[in-house]
Design a protein around this motif. Structure first.
Motif, PDB file in Angstrom:
ATOM      1  N   UNK A  12      -3.979   4.571 -10.263  1.00 46.31           N
ATOM      2  CA  UNK A  12      -2.643   4.046  -9.979  1.00 46.31           C
ATOM      3  C   UNK A  12      -1.969   3.545 -11.256  1.00 46.31           C
ATOM      4  N   UNK A  13      -2.738   2.891 -12.128  1.00 42.01           N
ATOM      5  CA  UNK A  13      -2.154   2.411 -13.382  1.00 42.01           C
ATOM      6  C   UNK A  13      -1.695   3.578 -14.246  1.00 42.01           C
ATOM      7  N   UNK A  14      -2.481   4.642 -14.267  1.00 45.07           N
ATOM      8  CA  UNK A  14      -2.084   5.845 -15.022  1.00 45.07           C
ATOM      9  C   UNK A  14      -0.823   6.446 -14.426  1.00 45.07           C
ATOM     10  N   UNK A  15      -0.723   6.451 -13.093  1.00 44.94           N
ATOM     11  CA  UNK A  15       0.467   6.970 -12.425  1.00 44.94           C
ATOM     12  C   UNK A  15       1.700   6.126 -12.768  1.00 44.94           C
ATOM     13  N   UNK A  16       1.533   4.809 -12.808  1.00 37.71           N
ATOM     14  CA  UNK A  16       2.636   3.918 -13.185  1.00 37.71           C
ATOM     15  C   UNK A  16       3.117   4.254 -14.593  1.00 37.71           C
ATOM     16  N   UNK A  17       2.190   4.428 -15.520  1.00 34.10           N
ATOM     17  CA  UNK A  17       2.561   4.765 -16.896  1.00 34.10           C
ATOM     18  C   UNK A  17       3.320   6.091 -16.948  1.00 34.10           C
ATOM     19  N   UNK A  18       2.857   7.050 -16.160  1.00 36.05           N
ATOM     20  CA  UNK A  18       3.526   8.358 -16.096  1.00 36.05           C
ATOM     21  C   UNK A  18       4.954   8.210 -15.581  1.00 36.05           C
ATOM     22  N   UNK A  19       5.118   7.473 -14.489  1.00 35.05           N
ATOM     23  CA  UNK A  19       6.450   7.284 -13.907  1.00 35.05           C
ATOM     24  C   UNK A  19       7.377   6.561 -14.882  1.00 35.05           C
ATOM     25  N   UNK A  20       6.878   5.497 -15.495  1.00 31.37           N
ATOM     26  CA  UNK A  20       7.707   4.742 -16.428  1.00 31.37           C
ATOM     27  C   UNK A  20       8.103   5.588 -17.636  1.00 31.37           C
ATOM     28  N   UNK A  21       7.227   6.484 -18.066  1.00 30.65           N
ATOM     29  CA  UNK A  21       7.553   7.348 -19.208  1.00 30.65           C
ATOM     30  C   UNK A  21       8.636   8.367 -18.852  1.00 30.65           C
ATOM     31  N   UNK A  22       8.875   8.537 -17.567  1.00 31.54           N
ATOM     32  CA  UNK A  22       9.911   9.458 -17.100  1.00 31.54           C
ATOM     33  C   UNK A  22      11.142   8.721 -16.588  1.00 31.54           C
ATOM     34  N   UNK A  23      11.261   7.460 -16.931  1.00 32.31           N
ATOM     35  CA  UNK A  23      12.474   6.716 -16.623  1.00 32.31           C
ATOM     36  C   UNK A  23      12.478   5.961 -15.313  1.00 32.31           C
ATOM     37  N   UNK A  24      11.370   5.953 -14.608  1.00 30.84           N
ATOM     38  CA  UNK A  24      11.290   5.191 -13.357  1.00 30.84           C
ATOM     39  C   UNK A  24      10.965   3.736 -13.652  1.00 30.84           C
ATOM     40  N   UNK A  25      11.439   2.870 -12.795  1.00 35.48           N
ATOM     41  CA  UNK A  25      11.092   1.459 -12.832  1.00 35.48           C
ATOM     42  C   UNK A  25      10.260   1.178 -11.585  1.00 35.48           C
ATOM     43  N   UNK A  41       6.081   2.065  -5.370  1.00 35.54           N
ATOM     44  CA  UNK A  41       7.499   2.276  -5.077  1.00 35.54           C
ATOM     45  C   UNK A  41       8.207   2.204  -6.426  1.00 35.54           C
ATOM     46  N   UNK A  42       8.965   3.250  -6.748  1.00 29.86           N
ATOM     47  CA  UNK A  42       9.650   3.306  -8.038  1.00 29.86           C
ATOM     48  C   UNK A  42      11.080   3.790  -7.844  1.00 29.86           C
ATOM     49  N   UNK A  43      11.958   3.327  -8.709  1.00 33.56           N
ATOM     50  CA  UNK A  43      13.356   3.750  -8.639  1.00 33.56           C
ATOM     51  C   UNK A  43      13.786   4.345  -9.977  1.00 33.56           C
ATOM     52  N   UNK A  44      14.688   5.307  -9.873  1.00 34.73           N
ATOM     53  CA  UNK A  44      15.326   5.911 -11.045  1.00 34.73           C
ATOM     54  C   UNK A  44      16.666   6.436 -10.586  1.00 34.73           C
TER      55      UNK A  44
END
Length: 120
Positions: A12-25, A41-44
């Motif tokens: 999950x932490x790796x997934x968070x890093x992936x999402x954040x690197x693509x502009x998701x919060x 849950x992420x927003x972009x």
């Protein structure tokens, strides 16, 4: 802590890093309701992404995303709508989307990551 719990959290932490690197919060993690749990849950921009993370050390018993059958995806949609109702201020004006991320390899930090956006 059991190995599978530690592995899941690392994935999950790796997934968070992936999402954040693509502009998701990332706005929420491990949110629970009577229907079940949302991993992330992420927003972009105009998107509210409900993200299911599947972490495995190998594909010995199949690809991690094979665990996402039609019933599981339908349940994720229901849980996503429940989250949106509970967090109207964040969800308002955004399109709900269900995504899945697989993290597969012996070390989640370097494992293969696959992100499927917009599951139906």
């Amino acid at each position: 802590m059991p190995h599978n719990t530690t592995l899941g959290r690392a994935g999950e932490q790796r997934a968070v890093q992936h999402l954040e690197s693509r502009g998701f919060c990332v706005v929420d993690r491990n949110w629970r309701c009577t229907e079940g749990e949302i991993d992330i849950v992420a927003i972009a921009e105009g998107i509210l992404a409900i993200v299911e993370v599947k972490t495995r050390t190998s594909t010995r018993y199949g690809h991690p995303l094979e665990a996402l059958d039609e019933a599981k995806v339908s349940r994720l949609w229901r849980i996503g709508f429940a989250w949106a109702r509970a967090h109207v201020d964040v969800a308002r004006g955004r399109d709900l989307r269900v995504d899945a991320i697989s993290v597969c390899g012996p070390d989640p930090a370097t494992a293969d990551l696959e992100h499927l956006a917009g599951l139906r």
